[in-house]
Write an enzyme that holds these catalytic residues in place. Structure first.
Site, PDB file in Angstrom:
ATOM      1  N   GLU A  53       0.809  -1.224   0.000  1.00 57.39           N
ATOM      2  CA  GLU A  53       0.000   0.000   0.000  1.00 57.39           C
ATOM      3  C   GLU A  53       0.840   1.272   0.000  1.00 57.39           C
ATOM      4  O   GLU A  53       0.314   2.350  -0.221  1.00 57.39           O
ATOM      5  CB  GLU A  53      -0.982   0.000   1.174  1.00 57.39           C
ATOM      6  CG  GLU A  53      -0.319   0.087   2.522  1.00 57.39           C
ATOM      7  CD  GLU A  53      -1.303  -0.176   3.664  1.00 57.39           C
ATOM      8  OE1 GLU A  53      -2.418  -0.656   3.395  1.00 57.39           O
ATOM      9  OE2 GLU A  53      -0.946   0.104   4.812  1.00 57.39           O
ATOM     10  N   SER A  54       2.140   1.151   0.212  1.00 58.36           N
ATOM     11  CA  SER A  54       3.018   2.318   0.109  1.00 58.36           C
ATOM     12  C   SER A  54       3.155   2.781  -1.342  1.00 58.36           C
ATOM     13  O   SER A  54       3.763   3.819  -1.595  1.00 58.36           O
ATOM     14  CB  SER A  54       4.403   1.980   0.662  1.00 58.36           C
ATOM     15  OG  SER A  54       4.911   0.830   0.027  1.00 58.36           O
TER      16      SER A  54
END
Lengths: 262, 287
Positions: A53-54
């Site tokens: 999700e980064s």
């Protein structure tokens, strides 16, 4: 370490990794899911696409990241995009096959709590919160969950539903507007659970070698359904164990720490 | 127009009591030096906004600077809980902390809406989740074309956003690379923006679509080598995992935390002093 030559954490990780297929796109949670997805990528699924999700897409870390945003993920990714883009175009846009999540607590319909233990406004324990999970659980084609099975984690009633599984069972998820099929497999240190096709209640369909149905029931806070003839999980093969242990050893060296769980 | 100034001046001019403050960074490029300066200057009654509050917000909350936290995931990445945050939520110490809780996808969409001049964000969010029951800012909107019901949440427009970046050029343009997170949106959504950088260069060595915030979109730039420690700056230094683990012990006990902050943050003049105080080498020195 059991007499079998592997730990329950190891068979949990290996059994989960086998569920991922080459070429799938997997949105990976940190911790156990990351160990699982990377083991799969290093063994039978070299073209498994790992999304964190980064914003790292196609990450191929040589060591397990300590956080969801380690530099190792960016350096080995096919591309790094901004956080709004990862959620809007790639997840909400329907490009993720598998969402692989961990959980603090889960109920019989594989709903997940990562928010609070106790009442929300007077929590006994404040947990980290939702992160990306509510939308991963809703939008990924299907969801796999990995967590250890014990009565504190497998509870009769969640104090808080952070991320939807099969809600109240039956067709309640289908009616909710969630686009993905929801949790299809839950892998634990005792075995594997899958939702009943009709009621969507989790059924223990596989037990790890040496684990009994009664053990699984005792580790579950609701009246657990166990399949009439549960499968016995295939034990980890030596090449799988070698890869997993080498991965953890590299990770421990890189982070200057004791080897991670799983 | 970005003026290049000291961090002390940049915070004094741009972060005010009662402000809505977003200090963003997604594991990478966390503006620790700027957070310390806000603590030194004794700001009060802040609303802190961040997708992933970590050690720097734990420090600010523990020092009683904030009365409200808007967030989507709060923890010490790879280590565990934030003990000062938990103490504030669970016990109201050192002051009650109101919590406004969202998901990552929502927070990202809210910053985008703020940067886009829109009043609210729309997303396929919170299906089956209890979060909307406890947060009345998570509502729904019907698509005017299909009638489909979607989640709607208000835009985020911070009074001030603070970020850390690799480089500024001499005019104050800002270059970020690696995991770029939500920083561009958070800056463009804010009324004022402060950027700390590792160094100022004559001109960037970057492709045209590298993440550059033009100088006229930023209020102040301050040069703070090592300013993201203990998080990392891609291309400059790695995360200090040992410190992140040590924080668990430092922050667990109220007295221990207060002593540590007094000695190393309040008791030092600036981030270089803080770094010396905790035994780190001078930043920017060859490592």
């Amino acid at each position: 370490m059991s007499g079998a030559g592997y730990t329950l954490n190891e068979i949990m990780t290996v059994a989960a990794a086998r569920l991922l297929r080459n070429g799938q796109v997997c949105f990976v949670g940190i911790g156990l899911p990351s160990a699982v997805a990377n083991l799969a990528r290093l063994s039978h699924a070299p073209e498994l696409v790992l999304i964190y999700e980064s914003g790292t897409i196609g990450a191929k870390p040589d060591v397990l990241p300590l956080s969801i945003g380690d530099g190792e993920l960016a350096e080995t990714a096919d591309t790094v995009v901004a956080v709004p883009e990862i959620f809007r175009y790639w997840l909400q846009g329907g490009r993720v096959d598998i969402g692989f999540l961990g959980a603090a607590q889960i109920d019989r319909y594989a709903n997940i709590n990562t928010t609070v233990i106790g009442p929300y406004d007077r929590p006994k324990t404040r947990l980290p919160g939702a992160g990306g999970a509510p939308e991963i659980a809703a939008a990924a084609g299907e969801v796999f969950i990995i967590l250890r099975q014990n009565p504190r984690a497998f509870v009769e009633r969640l104090d808080f539903i952070t991320s939807a599984g099969h809600l109240t069972g039956g067709d309640s998820r289908a009616k909710s507007g969630a686009r993905g099929r929801g949790p299809q497999v839950i892998v634990t240190d005792l075995g594997i659970l899958r939702p009943d096709p009709e009621s969507k209640e989790l059924v223990m369909t596989s037990l790890h070698p040496g684990v009994t149905a009664d053990q699984a029931r005792a580790a579950t806070g609701w009246k657990l359904r166990v399949a009439d003839r549960p499968e016995v999980t295939e034990p980890p093969r030596s090449e799988e164990l070698d890869l997993l242990r080498a991965l953890h050893a590299r990770t421990a060296r890189a982070h200057g720490a004791a080897p991670a769980e799983g | 127009m970005a003026a290049i100034m000291s961090l002390r001046e940049a915070i004094a001019e741009n972060v005010r009591d009662g402000d809505v403050v977003a200090m963003e960074g997604f594991t990478h490029l966390i503006p620790f030096a700027a957070g310390h300066e806000v603590i030194r200057q004794g700001r009060r009654n802040l609303t802190l906004v961040r997708m992933t509050p970590d050690i720097i917000y734990d420090q600010m909350i523990g020092m009683g600077l904030a009365n409200r936290l808007v967030f989507s995931w709060g923890g010490n990445p790879g280590v565990g809980s934030l003990h000062r945050f938990r103490d504030a939520v669970e016990n109201g110490h050192p002051a009650p902390l109101a919590v406004e809780e969202h998901s990552h996808a929502d927070m990202a969409a809210r910053y985008q809406a703020g940067a886009s001049g829109l009043p609210f964000a729309v997303l396929r969010g919170y299906v089956g989740s209890d979060l909307p029951k406890w947060n009345d800012r998570i509502r729904t909107v019907s698509c005017p074309f299909t009638g489909e019901v979607l989640a709607a949440t208000p835009a985020i427009n911070p009074d001030v956003t603070v970020i850390h970046a690799q480089q500024a050029d001499v005019r104050g343009n800002v270059l970020i690379w690696g995991i770029v997170g939500i920083q561009k949106e958070a800056v463009l959504a804010a009324r004022r923006a402060v950027v700390t950088v590792e160094e100022v260069v004559e001109r960037f060595d970057a492709t045209p679509n590298a993440c550059i915030l033009p100088h006229w979109a930023v209020s102040a730039v301050a040069v703070v080598p090592g300013g993201a420690h203990p998080s990392y700056t891609h291309g400059y230094y790695d995360r200090d995992n040992a410190f992140c683990k040590a924080w668990d012990g430092i922050s667990r006990d109220r007295r221990n935390f207060a002593d540590w902050m007094e000695k190393h943050v309040l008791g030092t003049r600036d981030f270089a002093g803080f770094r010396r105080s905790i035994g780190l080498a001078e930043a920017g020195a060859a490592s």
